[in-house]
Design a protein around this motif. Sequence first.
Motif, PDB file in Angstrom:
ATOM      1  N   GLY A  71       0.825  -1.201   0.000  1.00  0.00           N
ATOM      2  CA  GLY A  71       0.000   0.000   0.000  1.00  0.00           C
ATOM      3  C   GLY A  71       0.855   1.245   0.000  1.00  0.00           C
ATOM      4  N   LYS A  95      -2.387   7.986   0.434  1.00  0.00           N
ATOM      5  CA  LYS A  95      -2.719   9.215  -0.281  1.00  0.00           C
ATOM      6  C   LYS A  95      -3.184  10.233   0.757  1.00  0.00           C
ATOM      7  CE  LYS A  95      -7.102   7.071  -1.499  1.00  0.00           C
ATOM      8  NZ  LYS A  95      -7.872   6.459  -2.524  1.00  0.00           N
ATOM      9  N   GLU A 145       6.304   1.291  -1.410  1.00  0.00           N
ATOM     10  CA  GLU A 145       5.195   0.935  -0.511  1.00  0.00           C
ATOM     11  C   GLU A 145       5.418   1.520   0.882  1.00  0.00           C
ATOM     12  OE1 GLU A 145       7.606  -1.079  -1.317  1.00  0.00           O
ATOM     13  OE2 GLU A 145       8.300  -1.924   0.583  1.00  0.00           O
ATOM     14  N   GLU A 186       2.903  -0.769  -9.205  1.00  0.00           N
ATOM     15  CA  GLU A 186       1.542  -0.961  -8.676  1.00  0.00           C
ATOM     16  C   GLU A 186       0.641   0.141  -9.254  1.00  0.00           C
ATOM     17  OE1 GLU A 186      -0.270  -3.248  -6.339  1.00  0.00           O
ATOM     18  OE2 GLU A 186      -1.600  -1.976  -7.520  1.00  0.00           O
ATOM     19  N   GLN A 187      -0.268  -0.270 -10.125  1.00  0.00           N
ATOM     20  CA  GLN A 187      -1.108   0.713 -10.828  1.00  0.00           C
ATOM     21  C   GLN A 187      -2.092   1.411  -9.883  1.00  0.00           C
ATOM     22  OE1 GLN A 187      -0.306   1.565 -13.770  1.00  0.00           O
ATOM     23  NE2 GLN A 187       1.140  -0.131 -14.066  1.00  0.00           N
ATOM     24  N   ASP A 188      -2.426   0.751  -8.796  1.00  0.00           N
ATOM     25  CA  ASP A 188      -3.421   1.317  -7.871  1.00  0.00           C
ATOM     26  C   ASP A 188      -2.855   2.352  -6.899  1.00  0.00           C
ATOM     27  OD1 ASP A 188      -5.499  -0.045  -8.801  1.00  0.00           O
ATOM     28  OD2 ASP A 188      -5.552  -1.558  -7.208  1.00  0.00           O
ATOM     29  N   PHE A 189      -1.525   2.498  -6.898  1.00  0.00           N
ATOM     30  CA  PHE A 189      -0.929   3.443  -5.928  1.00  0.00           C
ATOM     31  C   PHE A 189      -1.318   4.873  -6.261  1.00  0.00           C
ATOM     32  CE2 PHE A 189       3.098   1.151  -4.106  1.00  0.00           C
ATOM     33  CZ  PHE A 189       2.279   0.370  -3.342  1.00  0.00           C
ATOM     34  N   ASN A 232      -3.093   3.848  -2.657  1.00  0.00           N
ATOM     35  CA  ASN A 232      -4.309   3.040  -2.514  1.00  0.00           C
ATOM     36  C   ASN A 232      -4.908   3.014  -1.111  1.00  0.00           C
ATOM     37  OD1 ASN A 232      -2.305   1.573  -1.368  1.00  0.00           O
ATOM     38  ND2 ASN A 232      -2.693  -0.339  -2.469  1.00  0.00           N
ATOM     39  N   TYR A 233      -4.351   3.812  -0.179  1.00  0.00           N
ATOM     40  CA  TYR A 233      -5.079   3.960   1.083  1.00  0.00           C
ATOM     41  C   TYR A 233      -4.962   5.397   1.585  1.00  0.00           C
ATOM     42  CZ  TYR A 233      -0.717   3.457   3.954  1.00  0.00           C
ATOM     43  OH  TYR A 233       0.519   3.605   4.542  1.00  0.00           O
ATOM     44  N   PRO A 260      -4.870  -0.521   2.718  1.00  0.00           N
ATOM     45  CA  PRO A 260      -5.757  -0.812   1.590  1.00  0.00           C
ATOM     46  C   PRO A 260      -6.728  -1.959   1.878  1.00  0.00           C
ATOM     47  CG  PRO A 260      -3.544  -1.629   1.162  1.00  0.00           C
ATOM     48  CD  PRO A 260      -3.480  -0.896   2.464  1.00  0.00           C
ATOM     49  N   ASP A 261      -7.840  -1.984   1.145  1.00  0.00           N
ATOM     50  CA  ASP A 261      -8.848  -3.051   1.330  1.00  0.00           C
ATOM     51  C   ASP A 261      -8.242  -4.429   1.108  1.00  0.00           C
ATOM     52  OD1 ASP A 261     -10.621  -1.065   1.727  1.00  0.00           O
ATOM     53  OD2 ASP A 261     -11.503  -1.141  -0.293  1.00  0.00           O
TER      54      ASP A 261
END
Length: 497
Positions: free
Chosen positions: A292, A295, A320, A464-467, A469-470, A477-478
């Motif tokens: 994760g 943000k 991360e 990590e494309q989602d970064f 992500n929390y 993150p979920d």
Amino acid sequence: MNQPSKQASVIVIFGATGDLAKRKLFPSLYNLYCKGVLAEDFAVVGVARRQLSNEEFRSNVHDAVIHTACMDKDDKHEEFSSHFFYQPFDVTKKESYQDLKGLTESLDEQFDIPHNRIFYMAMAPEFFGTIALNLDSEGLLEGDGFNRLVIEKPFGHDFQSAQKLNDEIRQVFSEEEIYRIDHYLGKEMVQNIEAIRFANSLFEPLWNNRYISNIQITSSETVGVETRGGYYEKSGALRDMVQNHMLQMVSLLAMEPPGSLTTEEIRSEKVKVLRALRAVNKDEVNDYFVRGQYKQGEANGETLPGYREENNVDEESNTETFVAAKLMIDNFRWAGVPFYIRTGKRMPTKSTNILIEFKDMPMNLYKNESGKLGPNILEVHIQPEEGITLHLNVKDTGDMRKTTPIELNFNNKQKNNMNSPEAYERLLHDVMKGDATNFARWDEVALSWQFIDPISVAWANEKEQDFPNYSAGSMGPDAADKLLEKDNLHWWSSPKA
Ligand SMILES: NC(=O)C1=CN([C@@H]2O[C@H](COP(=O)(O)OP(=O)(O)OC[C@H]3O[C@@H](n4cnc5c(N)ncnc54)[C@H](OP(=O)(O)O)[C@@H]3O)[C@@H](O)[C@H]2O)C=CC1
Ligand SMILES: O=C1O[C@H](COP(=O)(O)O)[C@@H](O)[C@H](O)[C@H]1O
């Protein structure tokens, strides 16, 4: 003059003008001084590049300890600082070492110290090898007393660099002379794990896959990376926390009882756990690990910046700041029991907590609110609370066929009158005593890097494309929750956090 104690030594701190020295080392030494562990026969030599006089250095030391009080005694800040000396130093220049040799030898005489030396590396690791070689070639290790080398983390960046560093220092120092710091091993309740397990016949027979469902370790921090973006960008949570502190706690929880409490027996048992850790290859990383990055978010009404907005952090950083993982230990005791770990920055609380969830009763005879009997859980509160909580079920006062959950609590700080020493204080005292039990042996370091390396390589190779992500201020993150949901489990949030 009193007889000097056998352990009296000259402590040389490389990097004595830095943050670690100021925030951790000087206050810990001061506490040891107040407690009488350091007698009159000790001296500290600080070295770094900048030009300071002894008086200026002592004034820095004084400022660093001024808010640390001697319990029940008059404060001794001036007296303490008078044991400190400073020498401007260039790690690459022979003359610096020759001057240091002259100074330490004169301090032996002045403070009546046998030729004992503790060399504390509070500098960037790239210098450690050079310093070790020069200490040897310039004769600073000669003499009848002991030489001990204290090395700060990070011990390498991966297995290869750790091995290179180890080879360099081993040219000069034997394994027994090297003290690799992992400050979690100095925490009271981390040290208590062994006592809880091996001094209680109540727990040890249950401490295995027949009775334990899973173990969860959470180490959450509220801080972001603050001023450390430069270091953290190259490290990330996996190297910064998992390779060392988290795996050390796993080893202590999972190790077999040592034959005795000697340094080598304990460390050898911990090594066996690391050997039994199921390796995660690059194709399986997503099954076992979650990463994760925080943000922008909110905590206590304050807006907190995202990781990518911090100083010295790339605006598209792939680093991360959070890791969750499921670790499996493939041996007789632990086969089938997941050890879940999670650690991250900018989470809601500063807390480290271990939770041992026992398996359900074979059959539920009782009714309760949820219709399900809660599991027995043993919590070990590492920080900020220090203690244990045992969660049990007892009869509801109104209904003999109904249960209610209760907690048995032990608070270590209350017992010790709030004077539980800091991790660094304990570890520095251990170095002075020559006790390396709570320091990482080379094979522990090597095995933990070998376990971590495939994961860091996989993450470095795949952005990590989602970064991010929390949200800052959240529990990560979920995907970290899903990691347990796949196993029909969930993270227990500690009431003590
Ligand atoms: N700070 C912390 O809480 C922690 C730190 N560590 C580790 O401890 C080590 C030190 O960290 P920290 O104190 O934060 O770092 P700092 O950057 O605050 O301090 C570095 C020290 O090294 C000295 N130095 C740098 N280059 C040279 C050189 N070429 N020759 C001589 N001295 C030099 C600096 O002094 P000058 O500029 O005067 O030369 C300064 O005293 C690092 O390895 C870090 O990873 C580990 C855990 C926690
Ligand atoms: O080693 C490190 O530990 C601290 C957390 O230590 P704690 O004793 O405050 O729990 C962490 O903030 C830092 O990033 C890491 O380098």
